[in-house]
Design an enzyme around this catalytic site. Sequence first.
Site, PDB file in Angstrom:
ATOM      1  N   SER A   1      -5.588  12.304   2.648  1.00 41.86           N
ATOM      2  CA  SER A   1      -5.846  11.124   3.473  1.00 41.86           C
ATOM      3  C   SER A   1      -5.626  11.451   4.937  1.00 41.86           C
ATOM      4  CB  SER A   1      -4.859  10.029   3.049  1.00 41.86           C
ATOM      5  OG  SER A   1      -4.830   8.988   3.999  1.00 41.86           O
TER       6      SER A   1
ATOM      7  N   TYR B   1       4.191   7.019   1.073  1.00 38.43           N
ATOM      8  CA  TYR B   1       2.840   7.347   0.584  1.00 38.43           C
ATOM      9  C   TYR B   1       2.296   8.570   1.333  1.00 38.43           C
ATOM     10  CZ  TYR B   1      -2.256   7.167   0.303  1.00 38.43           C
ATOM     11  OH  TYR B   1      -3.579   7.515   0.156  1.00 38.43           O
TER      12      TYR B   1
ATOM     13  N   LYS C   1       1.418  12.674   0.184  1.00 38.24           N
ATOM     14  CA  LYS C   1       0.183  13.449   0.410  1.00 38.24           C
ATOM     15  C   LYS C   1       0.494  14.781   1.101  1.00 38.24           C
ATOM     16  CE  LYS C   1      -2.838  10.543  -1.327  1.00 38.24           C
ATOM     17  NZ  LYS C   1      -3.478  10.848  -2.610  1.00 38.24           N
TER      18      LYS C   1
HETATM   19  P1  NAD Z   1      -7.445   3.426  -7.033  1.00 38.08           P
HETATM   20  O1  NAD Z   1      -6.077   2.854  -7.197  1.00 38.08           O
HETATM   21  O2  NAD Z   1      -8.613   2.526  -7.119  1.00 38.08           O
HETATM   22  O3  NAD Z   1      -7.662   4.607  -8.103  1.00 38.08           O
HETATM   23  C1  NAD Z   1      -6.586   5.396  -8.586  1.00 38.08           C
HETATM   24  C2  NAD Z   1      -6.708   5.452 -10.089  1.00 38.08           C
HETATM   25  O4  NAD Z   1      -5.645   6.273 -10.605  1.00 38.08           O
HETATM   26  C3  NAD Z   1      -6.569   4.093 -10.763  1.00 38.08           C
HETATM   27  O5  NAD Z   1      -7.654   3.894 -11.656  1.00 38.08           O
HETATM   28  C4  NAD Z   1      -5.237   4.175 -11.525  1.00 38.08           C
HETATM   29  O6  NAD Z   1      -5.256   3.424 -12.718  1.00 38.08           O
HETATM   30  C5  NAD Z   1      -5.137   5.663 -11.766  1.00 38.08           C
HETATM   31  N1  NAD Z   1      -3.772   6.168 -11.953  1.00 38.08           N
HETATM   32  C6  NAD Z   1      -2.679   5.926 -11.173  1.00 38.08           C
HETATM   33  N2  NAD Z   1      -1.627   6.614 -11.649  1.00 38.08           N
HETATM   34  C7  NAD Z   1      -2.055   7.290 -12.737  1.00 38.08           C
HETATM   35  C8  NAD Z   1      -1.428   8.186 -13.648  1.00 38.08           C
HETATM   36  N3  NAD Z   1      -0.132   8.497 -13.556  1.00 38.08           N
HETATM   37  N4  NAD Z   1      -2.178   8.728 -14.646  1.00 38.08           N
HETATM   38  C9  NAD Z   1      -3.501   8.424 -14.774  1.00 38.08           C
HETATM   39  N5  NAD Z   1      -4.132   7.576 -13.954  1.00 38.08           N
HETATM   40  C10 NAD Z   1      -3.426   7.021 -12.940  1.00 38.08           C
HETATM   41  O7  NAD Z   1      -7.444   4.236  -5.654  1.00 38.08           O
HETATM   42  P2  NAD Z   1      -8.661   4.842  -4.831  1.00 38.08           P
HETATM   43  O8  NAD Z   1      -8.869   4.017  -3.633  1.00 38.08           O
HETATM   44  O9  NAD Z   1      -9.783   5.132  -5.734  1.00 38.08           O
HETATM   45  O10 NAD Z   1      -7.990   6.195  -4.328  1.00 38.08           O
HETATM   46  C11 NAD Z   1      -8.120   7.399  -5.057  1.00 38.08           C
HETATM   47  C12 NAD Z   1      -7.307   8.479  -4.366  1.00 38.08           C
HETATM   48  O11 NAD Z   1      -7.741   8.597  -3.008  1.00 38.08           O
HETATM   49  C13 NAD Z   1      -5.806   8.184  -4.307  1.00 38.08           C
HETATM   50  O12 NAD Z   1      -5.106   9.411  -4.503  1.00 38.08           O
HETATM   51  C14 NAD Z   1      -5.599   7.686  -2.897  1.00 38.08           C
HETATM   52  O13 NAD Z   1      -4.305   7.951  -2.433  1.00 38.08           O
HETATM   53  C15 NAD Z   1      -6.629   8.506  -2.136  1.00 38.08           C
HETATM   54  N6  NAD Z   1      -7.044   7.846  -0.882  1.00 38.08           N
HETATM   55  C16 NAD Z   1      -7.542   6.580  -0.909  1.00 38.08           C
HETATM   56  C17 NAD Z   1      -7.885   5.946   0.278  1.00 38.08           C
HETATM   57  C18 NAD Z   1      -8.401   4.520   0.282  1.00 38.08           C
HETATM   58  O14 NAD Z   1      -8.375   3.884   1.324  1.00 38.08           O
HETATM   59  N7  NAD Z   1      -8.898   3.988  -0.845  1.00 38.08           N
HETATM   60  C19 NAD Z   1      -7.743   6.608   1.507  1.00 38.08           C
HETATM   61  C20 NAD Z   1      -7.253   7.919   1.497  1.00 38.08           C
HETATM   62  C21 NAD Z   1      -6.904   8.532   0.292  1.00 38.08           C
HETATM   63  N1  UFG Z   2      -6.342  -5.077   9.813  1.00 30.83           N
HETATM   64  C1  UFG Z   2      -6.317  -6.377  10.261  1.00 30.83           C
HETATM   65  N2  UFG Z   2      -6.113  -7.366   9.350  1.00 30.83           N
HETATM   66  C2  UFG Z   2      -5.934  -7.129   8.022  1.00 30.83           C
HETATM   67  C3  UFG Z   2      -5.961  -5.779   7.573  1.00 30.83           C
HETATM   68  C4  UFG Z   2      -6.160  -4.778   8.493  1.00 30.83           C
HETATM   69  O1  UFG Z   2      -6.469  -6.638  11.448  1.00 30.83           O
HETATM   70  O2  UFG Z   2      -5.731  -8.069   7.245  1.00 30.83           O
HETATM   71  C5  UFG Z   2      -6.609  -4.008  10.785  1.00 30.83           C
HETATM   72  C6  UFG Z   2      -5.490  -2.986  10.900  1.00 30.83           C
HETATM   73  O3  UFG Z   2      -4.524  -3.406  11.812  1.00 30.83           O
HETATM   74  C7  UFG Z   2      -6.284  -1.740  11.336  1.00 30.83           C
HETATM   75  C8  UFG Z   2      -7.627  -1.897  10.650  1.00 30.83           C
HETATM   76  O4  UFG Z   2      -7.744  -3.288  10.344  1.00 30.83           O
HETATM   77  O5  UFG Z   2      -6.470  -1.767  12.720  1.00 30.83           O
HETATM   78  C9  UFG Z   2      -7.775  -1.104   9.370  1.00 30.83           C
HETATM   79  O6  UFG Z   2      -6.678  -1.408   8.491  1.00 30.83           O
HETATM   80  P1  UFG Z   2      -6.675  -0.942   6.965  1.00 30.83           P
HETATM   81  O7  UFG Z   2      -5.406  -1.472   6.355  1.00 30.83           O
HETATM   82  O8  UFG Z   2      -7.966  -1.309   6.320  1.00 30.83           O
HETATM   83  O9  UFG Z   2      -6.652   0.647   7.062  1.00 30.83           O
HETATM   84  P2  UFG Z   2      -5.574   1.615   7.729  1.00 30.83           P
HETATM   85  O10 UFG Z   2      -6.338   2.484   8.670  1.00 30.83           O
HETATM   86  O11 UFG Z   2      -4.405   0.917   8.243  1.00 30.83           O
HETATM   87  O12 UFG Z   2      -5.073   2.430   6.440  1.00 30.83           O
HETATM   88  C10 UFG Z   2      -5.961   3.217   5.662  1.00 30.83           C
HETATM   89  C11 UFG Z   2      -5.431   3.330   4.224  1.00 30.83           C
HETATM   90  C12 UFG Z   2      -4.135   4.063   4.208  1.00 30.83           C
HETATM   91  C13 UFG Z   2      -4.257   5.372   4.930  1.00 30.83           C
HETATM   92  C14 UFG Z   2      -4.825   5.177   6.330  1.00 30.83           C
HETATM   93  C15 UFG Z   2      -5.080   6.473   7.026  1.00 30.83           C
HETATM   94  O13 UFG Z   2      -5.246   2.058   3.660  1.00 30.83           O
HETATM   95  O14 UFG Z   2      -3.794   4.332   2.863  1.00 30.83           O
HETATM   96  O15 UFG Z   2      -6.069   4.476   6.235  1.00 30.83           O
HETATM   97  O16 UFG Z   2      -6.028   7.178   6.328  1.00 30.83           O
HETATM   98  F1  UFG Z   2      -3.045   5.942   5.010  1.00 30.83           F
END
Ligand code: NAD
Ligand code: UFG
Length: 344
Positions: free
Chosen positions: A131, A155, A159
């Site tokens: 991330s 979190y 990572k």
């Molecule tokens: P998500 O929660 O939708 O998907 C994660 C999946 O992993 C879920 O289906 C959950 O049931 C499964 N899971 C959790 N723990 C488990 C375990 N112990 N064994 C088997 N399955 C398990 O999340 P996502 O948004 O699809 O994110 C996927 C990956 O990408 C995560 O590692 C997250 O940290 C990373 N990531 C997500 C974002 C974002 O904004 N969505 C940003 C950066 C990184």
């Molecule tokens: N924001 C609002 N109102 C809300 C939610 C968010 O104004 O209700 C704003 C935040 O302040 C920020 C922007 O919208 O300026 C984006 O916020 P998000 O929560 O959608 O995303 P972030 O960039 O804060 O966080 C995301 C992921 C994290 C990750 C991070 C860096 O959720 O897991 O990107 O990759 F760590």
Amino acid sequence: MKILLTGGAGYIGSHTFVALRQASFEPVILDTFANSHPAVVQRLETITGQPVLLERGDVLDTPWVESVLRQHQPVGVVHFAGDKAVGESVAQPLKYFHNNIGGAVSLLRAMTAVHADGTVPTAPTLVFSSSATVYGDPASVPITEDFPRSHTNPYGHSKLVIEDMLTAVRAANPAWRVGTLRYFNPVGAHPSGLIGEDPAGIPNNLMPFVAQVAVGQRPCLSVYGNDYPTPDGTGVRDYIHVVDLAAGHVAALQALLNRGESFTVNLGTGRGNSVLEVIKAFEAASGCPVPYQFAPRRAGDVAQCYADAALAKELLGWQAHLTLDQMCADTWRWQSNNPMGYRM
Ligand code: NAD
Ligand code: UFG
């Protein structure tokens, strides 16, 4: 060519499942459904027209993961499984260290075992969901992969530790091929409107919150901060369509399998959009108003975060194509067709 997707039933995993199928891979989902819904499986079968291979279980269960690897003999693994809520990680740090770091250790041990005894004959090949959070509060934008890394919550810490663990594993055994993908802000949904992001409870992230306000489930969006040093004072992020992100995983696997060299790349568009720009684009895409009010800055937020996306283009031949308008249109189709997500 089977690919094991830990956490493949989740938001990014389910979209990557579709992209892998379209690229003629045979993805296998391993998931507990702890943060996803079994209904996604039927939706994936509708989109791809083929049965979904599913192993329901926990990546923390190393002997079971080993048996799954022995059974399916995947040529690669994508490790999505983990917990991802920043606020929850501050309140429950051990949950994150256990599931995220423990899950990665378990998977790496299982992969090591099956490759060491020759059960799976190809070189160990892994794509890891990292991330942009590993850049902490970046000194400048756009962010290149060589920026210093730091963490501001458990979190993000998890990572960082996993990235370092992967470096150590590769140092111990150079046969490992590892693609570390640092995602920026994934949003949007598959254009079919059948799969999308389905957050449990009140969304933490901007786009799902905006979508729930537009559909009438929530009265008003709080915009956290309008005094940042950005063009309109609101936070700027690199929103990337989840379909583009999914294609990035296919490109990463192909690069690892064809060239065998490990890499760490940003997956972003290289553009930043403010909160107010997202609201405006969503109103245009949905035809619905998104009432908002300004609120104080959210603790831990940075002013601007967007990628330099050049390295992914150079190494993987991948770049994002879909616009903010398409991200909003596809989020809206998913949200309006499935107001309760998969729970209907
Ligand atoms: P998500 O929660 O939708 O998907 C994660 C999946 O992993 C879920 O289906 C959950 O049931 C499964 N899971 C959790 N723990 C488990 C375990 N112990 N064994 C088997 N399955 C398990 O999340 P996502 O948004 O699809 O994110 C996927 C990956 O990408 C995560 O590692 C997250 O940290 C990373 N990531 C997500 C974002 C974002 O904004 N969505 C940003 C950066 C990184
Ligand atoms: N924001 C609002 N109102 C809300 C939610 C968010 O104004 O209700 C704003 C935040 O302040 C920020 C922007 O919208 O300026 C984006 O916020 P998000 O929560 O959608 O995303 P972030 O960039 O804060 O966080 C995301 C992921 C994290 C990750 C991070 C860096 O959720 O897991 O990107 O990759 F760590």
